[in-house]
Design a protein around this motif. Structure first.
Motif: not given
Length: 87
Positions: A20-27
């Motif tokens: 979840l955190e990885y996806d949140r920071l992807s941009e």
């Protein structure tokens, strides 16, 4: 990517809270990757960019860091882009 790093990433991303955190920071990471690629394509070091925009190498390192405590201003991003030959 080295095999042990790849394995670590796979194991970490199997954890829902990490994913979840990885996806949140992807941009943010994609943006950082693009500015690092642009600097490399321009053949400039952090010190070179710093001289061009009138700051220090450490300030450029902080700007390029994914763990920066503050977001850079639009004016700073414009100066950085200009130093690389971009608008």
């Amino acid at each position: 990517m080295r095999k042990d790093l790849k394995h670590f990433k796979e194991r970490a991303l199997a954890r829902p809270e990490v994913k979840l955190e990885y996806d949140r920071l992807s941009e943010e990471f994609e943006f950082l990757d693009e500015i690092l690629k642009a600097r490399a394509a321009a053949g400039l070091s952090q010190a070179d960019v710093a001289v061009r925009i009138g700051t220090t190498q450490s300030a450029i390192a902080r700007l390029e860091s994914p763990s920066a405590k503050q977001s850079p201003s639009i004016a700073t991003l414009r100066r950085y882009a200009s130093a690389l030959g971009y608008r």
